[in-house]
Design a protein around this motif. Structure first.
Motif, mmCIF file in Angstrom:
data_model
loop_
_atom_site.group_PDB
_atom_site.id
_atom_site.type_symbol
_atom_site.label_atom_id
_atom_site.label_comp_id
_atom_site.label_asym_id
_atom_site.label_seq_id
_atom_site.Cartn_x
_atom_site.Cartn_y
_atom_site.Cartn_z
ATOM 1 N N LEU A 181 0.820 -1.216 0.000
ATOM 2 C CA LEU A 181 0.000 0.000 0.000
ATOM 3 C C LEU A 181 0.855 1.268 0.000
ATOM 4 N N LYS A 182 2.180 1.106 0.028
ATOM 5 C CA LYS A 182 3.124 2.227 0.073
ATOM 6 C C LYS A 182 2.937 3.091 1.324
ATOM 7 N N ILE A 183 2.572 2.428 2.433
ATOM 8 C CA ILE A 183 2.452 3.111 3.725
ATOM 9 C C ILE A 183 3.713 2.815 4.518
ATOM 10 N N PRO A 184 4.466 3.836 4.889
ATOM 11 C CA PRO A 184 5.709 3.602 5.635
ATOM 12 C C PRO A 184 5.443 2.982 7.014
ATOM 13 N N VAL A 185 6.388 2.170 7.450
ATOM 14 C CA VAL A 185 6.334 1.552 8.771
ATOM 15 C C VAL A 185 7.635 1.899 9.481
ATOM 16 N N VAL A 186 7.508 2.438 10.696
ATOM 17 C CA VAL A 186 8.685 2.736 11.515
ATOM 18 C C VAL A 186 8.567 1.948 12.808
ATOM 19 N N GLN A 187 9.711 1.641 13.403
ATOM 20 C CA GLN A 187 9.722 0.831 14.625
ATOM 21 C C GLN A 187 10.557 1.511 15.692
ATOM 22 N N SER A 188 10.178 1.262 16.956
ATOM 23 C CA SER A 188 10.936 1.807 18.077
ATOM 24 C C SER A 188 10.763 0.896 19.287
ATOM 25 N N ASP A 189 11.798 0.807 20.102
ATOM 26 C CA ASP A 189 11.695 0.082 21.367
ATOM 27 C C ASP A 189 11.892 1.035 22.546
ATOM 28 N N LYS A 190 11.814 2.323 22.281
ATOM 29 C CA LYS A 190 12.004 3.330 23.328
ATOM 30 C C LYS A 190 10.790 3.366 24.253
ATOM 31 N N ASP A 191 11.007 3.815 25.491
ATOM 32 C CA ASP A 191 9.927 3.891 26.478
ATOM 33 C C ASP A 191 8.974 5.047 26.222
ATOM 34 N N THR A 192 9.478 6.133 25.656
ATOM 35 C CA THR A 192 8.652 7.292 25.340
ATOM 36 C C THR A 192 8.885 7.673 23.886
ATOM 37 N N ILE A 193 7.781 7.843 23.172
ATOM 38 C CA ILE A 193 7.856 8.184 21.757
ATOM 39 C C ILE A 193 7.029 9.441 21.531
ATOM 40 N N GLU A 194 7.637 10.396 20.882
ATOM 41 C CA GLU A 194 6.947 11.638 20.538
ATOM 42 C C GLU A 194 6.682 11.623 19.040
ATOM 43 N N ILE A 195 5.434 11.824 18.676
ATOM 44 C CA ILE A 195 5.056 11.860 17.263
ATOM 45 C C ILE A 195 4.567 13.263 16.940
ATOM 46 N N LYS A 196 5.272 13.926 16.048
ATOM 47 C CA LYS A 196 4.871 15.261 15.592
ATOM 48 C C LYS A 196 4.130 15.097 14.273
ATOM 49 N N THR A 197 2.912 15.626 14.227
ATOM 50 C CA THR A 197 2.106 15.594 13.015
ATOM 51 C C THR A 197 1.785 17.039 12.642
ATOM 52 N N PRO A 198 1.250 17.275 11.450
ATOM 53 C CA PRO A 198 0.894 18.651 11.083
ATOM 54 C C PRO A 198 -0.146 19.276 12.022
ATOM 55 N N HIS A 199 -0.944 18.452 12.719
ATOM 56 C CA HIS A 199 -2.035 18.962 13.541
ATOM 57 C C HIS A 199 -1.731 18.967 15.037
ATOM 58 N N ALA A 200 -0.835 18.109 15.507
ATOM 59 C CA ALA A 200 -0.601 17.984 16.952
ATOM 60 C C ALA A 200 0.686 17.206 17.210
ATOM 61 N N THR A 201 1.084 17.217 18.473
ATOM 62 C CA THR A 201 2.188 16.386 18.931
ATOM 63 C C THR A 201 1.620 15.386 19.918
ATOM 64 N N HIS A 202 1.950 14.122 19.738
ATOM 65 C CA HIS A 202 1.434 13.039 20.571
ATOM 66 C C HIS A 202 2.592 12.397 21.315
ATOM 67 N N ILE A 203 2.376 12.107 22.584
ATOM 68 C CA ILE A 203 3.377 11.412 23.393
ATOM 69 C C ILE A 203 2.832 10.030 23.720
ATOM 70 N N ILE A 204 3.588 9.006 23.385
ATOM 71 C CA ILE A 204 3.227 7.625 23.701
ATOM 72 C C ILE A 204 4.207 7.136 24.756
ATOM 73 N N VAL A 205 3.669 6.686 25.872
ATOM 74 C CA VAL A 205 4.494 6.165 26.961
ATOM 75 C C VAL A 205 4.195 4.676 27.099
ATOM 76 N N LYS A 206 5.217 3.867 26.943
ATOM 77 C CA LYS A 206 5.058 2.423 27.039
ATOM 78 C C LYS A 206 4.569 2.048 28.433
ATOM 79 N N ASP A 207 3.565 1.162 28.504
ATOM 80 C CA ASP A 207 3.057 0.715 29.800
ATOM 81 C C ASP A 207 2.795 -0.794 29.759
#
Length: 149
Positions: free
Chosen positions: A96-122
């Motif tokens: 589908l030509k959709i990129p996939v990224v991977q991370s094993d970090k405990d906290t991930i910050e995703i910056k998008t054109p509309h907002a910034t999202h923080i994902i905290v592993k739990d």
């Protein structure tokens, strides 16, 4: 059918525990004297998404070992199933030509054109936990839902 039952078992097993945190929650610890103590995040990664993207949050080696020790009898079967579904997802997203990224970090910050999202592993995260940015919002997704797109 056996693979699906095993996958369901692992999802249920890893879902037991504290409720998942919203993407905007920050980590803090309640001190005994009711003062909040800020926890400094040492394991953090930042991504910038401008188009639909799948983020796979993986457990690191210590977290995987802890999960394995909690139910070693079923761990390898379930891990095999999850890896199989993950491979199918990677193949589908590539088609589908959709990129996939991977991370094993405990906290991930995703910056998008509309907002910034923080994902905290739990404790609700499994070997692979999936998030999908559809161009507008970031949401936690089940691998089977992503495969049905």
């Amino acid at each position: 059918m056996k693979r699906l039952l095993t996958l369901l078992f692992i999802i249920i097993l890893t879902s037991c525990g504290e409720k998942s945190k919203n993407a905007t929650d920050t980590k803090s610890i309640e001190a005994k004297n009711n003062d909040l103590i800020h926890v400094v995040e040492t394991s953090r990664q930042i991504f910038e998404f401008k188009k639909p993207t799948v983020l796979i949050v993986e457990l690191d080696s210590l977290e995987t070992e802890k999960l394995k020790n909690s139910d070693e009898e079923n761990f390898y079967t379930a891990a095999d199933d999850i890896i199989w579904y993950n491979a199918k997802l990677l193949k589908k997203m590539d088609s589908l030509k959709i990129p996939v990224v991977q991370s094993d970090k405990d906290t991930i910050e995703i910056k998008t054109p509309h907002a910034t999202h923080i994902i905290v592993k739990d404790s609700t995260f499994s070997l692979y936990t999936y998030f999908y940015f559809d161009g507008n919002k970031v949401s936690k997704q089940d691998v089977l839902d992503l495969l049905d797109q």
